[in-house]
Design a protein around this motif. Structure first.
Motif, PDB file in Angstrom:
ATOM      1  N   SER A   1      24.656  49.540  31.552  1.00 29.82           N
ATOM      2  CA  SER A   1      23.200  49.583  31.623  1.00 29.82           C
ATOM      3  C   SER A   1      22.706  48.248  32.188  1.00 29.82           C
ATOM      4  O   SER A   1      23.283  47.727  33.146  1.00 29.82           O
ATOM      5  CB  SER A   1      22.626  49.876  30.230  1.00 29.82           C
ATOM      6  N   SER A   2      21.691  47.665  31.597  1.00 31.58           N
ATOM      7  CA  SER A   2      21.133  46.414  32.107  1.00 31.58           C
ATOM      8  C   SER A   2      20.105  45.881  31.135  1.00 31.58           C
ATOM      9  O   SER A   2      19.500  46.647  30.372  1.00 31.58           O
ATOM     10  CB  SER A   2      20.463  46.657  33.466  1.00 31.58           C
ATOM     11  N   GLU A   3      19.880  44.561  31.177  1.00 34.53           N
ATOM     12  CA  GLU A   3      18.766  44.015  30.404  1.00 34.53           C
ATOM     13  C   GLU A   3      17.444  44.587  30.887  1.00 34.53           C
ATOM     14  O   GLU A   3      16.447  44.582  30.164  1.00 34.53           O
ATOM     15  CB  GLU A   3      18.749  42.484  30.470  1.00 34.53           C
ATOM     16  N   SER A   4      17.431  45.143  32.099  1.00 36.50           N
ATOM     17  CA  SER A   4      16.227  45.784  32.625  1.00 36.50           C
ATOM     18  C   SER A   4      15.876  47.064  31.872  1.00 36.50           C
ATOM     19  O   SER A   4      14.762  47.577  32.001  1.00 36.50           O
ATOM     20  CB  SER A   4      16.401  46.101  34.114  1.00 36.50           C
ATOM     21  N   GLY A   5      16.840  47.582  31.104  1.00 36.85           N
ATOM     22  CA  GLY A   5      16.557  48.741  30.265  1.00 36.85           C
ATOM     23  C   GLY A   5      15.799  48.372  29.004  1.00 36.85           C
ATOM     24  O   GLY A   5      15.250  49.233  28.324  1.00 36.85           O
ATOM     25  N   VAL A   6      15.783  47.078  28.665  1.00 38.90           N
ATOM     26  CA  VAL A   6      15.061  46.580  27.495  1.00 38.90           C
ATOM     27  C   VAL A   6      13.748  45.940  27.910  1.00 38.90           C
ATOM     28  O   VAL A   6      12.715  46.117  27.274  1.00 38.90           O
ATOM     29  CB  VAL A   6      15.928  45.554  26.727  1.00 38.90           C
TER      30      VAL A   6
ATOM     31  N   ILE B   1      26.776  48.408  27.913  1.00 40.76           N
ATOM     32  CA  ILE B   1      26.823  46.985  28.250  1.00 40.76           C
ATOM     33  C   ILE B   1      25.559  46.641  29.020  1.00 40.76           C
ATOM     34  O   ILE B   1      25.164  47.371  29.936  1.00 40.76           O
ATOM     35  CB  ILE B   1      28.075  46.659  29.070  1.00 40.76           C
ATOM     36  N   LEU B   2      24.923  45.529  28.646  1.00 38.69           N
ATOM     37  CA  LEU B   2      23.679  45.120  29.281  1.00 38.69           C
ATOM     38  C   LEU B   2      23.879  43.811  30.031  1.00 38.69           C
ATOM     39  O   LEU B   2      23.689  42.730  29.465  1.00 38.69           O
ATOM     40  CB  LEU B   2      22.563  44.949  28.245  1.00 38.69           C
ATOM     41  N   PRO B   3      24.292  43.872  31.300  1.00 36.10           N
ATOM     42  CA  PRO B   3      24.366  42.640  32.083  1.00 36.10           C
ATOM     43  C   PRO B   3      22.957  42.133  32.381  1.00 36.10           C
ATOM     44  O   PRO B   3      21.997  42.908  32.456  1.00 36.10           O
ATOM     45  CB  PRO B   3      25.063  43.074  33.380  1.00 36.10           C
TER      46      PRO B   3
ATOM     47  N   ALA C   1      24.664  48.445  21.915  1.00 31.86           N
ATOM     48  CA  ALA C   1      24.201  47.961  23.215  1.00 31.86           C
ATOM     49  C   ALA C   1      24.528  46.475  23.233  1.00 31.86           C
ATOM     50  O   ALA C   1      23.850  45.669  22.595  1.00 31.86           O
ATOM     51  CB  ALA C   1      22.710  48.193  23.392  1.00 31.86           C
ATOM     52  N   VAL C   2      25.590  46.117  23.931  1.00 38.15           N
ATOM     53  CA  VAL C   2      26.132  44.759  23.880  1.00 38.15           C
ATOM     54  C   VAL C   2      25.680  43.994  25.115  1.00 38.15           C
ATOM     55  O   VAL C   2      25.891  44.434  26.246  1.00 38.15           O
ATOM     56  CB  VAL C   2      27.664  44.788  23.794  1.00 38.15           C
ATOM     57  N   ARG C   3      25.062  42.840  24.894  1.00 39.46           N
ATOM     58  CA  ARG C   3      24.456  42.100  25.993  1.00 39.46           C
ATOM     59  C   ARG C   3      25.406  41.049  26.565  1.00 39.46           C
ATOM     60  O   ARG C   3      26.087  40.347  25.829  1.00 39.46           O
ATOM     61  CB  ARG C   3      23.163  41.410  25.531  1.00 39.46           C
ATOM     62  N   VAL C   4      25.418  40.966  27.882  1.00 39.67           N
ATOM     63  CA  VAL C   4      26.065  39.862  28.595  1.00 39.67           C
ATOM     64  C   VAL C   4      25.050  39.417  29.648  1.00 39.67           C
ATOM     65  O   VAL C   4      25.296  39.431  30.845  1.00 39.67           O
ATOM     66  CB  VAL C   4      27.433  40.284  29.188  1.00 39.67           C
ATOM     67  N   ASP C   5      23.875  39.061  29.124  1.00 40.04           N
ATOM     68  CA  ASP C   5      22.679  38.856  29.961  1.00 40.04           C
ATOM     69  C   ASP C   5      22.290  37.400  30.140  1.00 40.04           C
ATOM     70  O   ASP C   5      21.227  37.101  30.669  1.00 40.04           O
ATOM     71  CB  ASP C   5      21.499  39.622  29.365  1.00 40.04           C
TER      72      ASP C   5
END
Length: 264
Positions: A140-145, A182-184, A252-256
């Motif tokens: 996914s993406s941090e853009s989803g949050v 995964i939230l890059p 939802a694991v962030r790597v942002d």
């Protein structure tokens, strides 16, 4: 920690470049037989050669096709009926003002970014559950949050991936199959690099200048104050595919790079 994925098969969608290629390389380096996918045979062949060069004795194969369509998904499933690890990485993005996004673009983004993963997960998760082990990931993406106003359609599809990921994890409770998103954050992928390179050429500045300006202007909450590398994102994906990550599911694991201002 030593991650061993020998005797495991992994499918990584959209894996001819960028984050997908880095994930495919990381999984291959951990011993998995990796299936690379891309739209054209030429791109697939180039990716296979790259992995073979970077990972000695890598076990890799490739399938060419458009996984943003039902026909493409059926083609992959026919060629590879079962897998232990599925990484739904395929995705597209395009900055565009909300009022300029027609229905056709909304539908195209959902077909590629959301339904590609839905179709494949619907098939492969059932086999994983029967065997009592499996790993499914949605990139996914941090853009989803934090929906970016410059591409609302993209952000919306990334939010949808979070919902599908959690819902599927709930569906597979107790089966031994984990499902995570995964939230890059902003990442120096091929697409981003091409986009920033175009801006740099138009403004007659360096690409590094464009990247710094983007972080300062559009992602000022970044704590690392730079773009992440594709390898940094891939490291998290490889861990979540491992046996060691067996208690992590529905997450939802962030790597942002700390872009999302949240302690959870």
């Amino acid at each position: 920690m030593r991650i061993e994925l020998h005797n495991k098969t992994a499918i990584v969608t959209g894996s001819t470049a960028g984050i997908g290629l880095a994930i495919a390389s990381g999984l291959a380096a951990s011993g998995a037989h990796v299936v690379v996918t891309g739209r054209t045979q030429a791109r697939v062949d180039t990716a296979l050669a790259t992995i073979a060069k970077d990972v000695p004795n890598a076990k890799v194969s490739g399938i060419a096709g458009d996984l943003g369509t039902r026909e493409g998904a059926e083609q992959l499933i026919a060629a590879v009926p079962d897998t232990d690890i599925l990484v739904n990485n395929l995705g597209i993005f395009e900055p565009k003002a909300f009022f300029d996004i027609p229905d056709e673009e909304w539908l195209r983004f959902f077909e590629v970014n959301v339904l590609s993963g839905v179709r494949l997960s619907r098939h492969y998760a059932q086999g994983m559950a029967k065997r009592g082990w499996g790993r499914i990931q949605f990139i996914s993406s941090e853009s989803g949050v934090q929906i970016p106003p410059e591409m609302v359609h993209y952000g919306t599809t990334k939010t949808a991936q979070l919902a599908v990921s959690r819902g599927l994890a709930e569906t597979l409770a107790g089966t031994g199959v984990t499902v995570n998103a995964i939230l890059p954050g902003p990442t120096r992928s091929e697409g981003v690099g091409d986009f920033f390179g175009k801006i740099a050429a138009e403004k007659r500045v360096t690409q590094a200048d464009v990247e710094r300006d983007f972080i300062a202007t559009h992602r000022p909450t970044s704590l690392i104050k730079r773009l992440a590398t594709v390898e940094e994102v891939a490291n998290l994906s490889v861990y979540l595919a491992s046996e060691q990550a067996s208690a992590t599911t529905g997450a939802a694991v962030r790597v942002d790079g700390g872009v999302v201002r949240s302690i959870i």
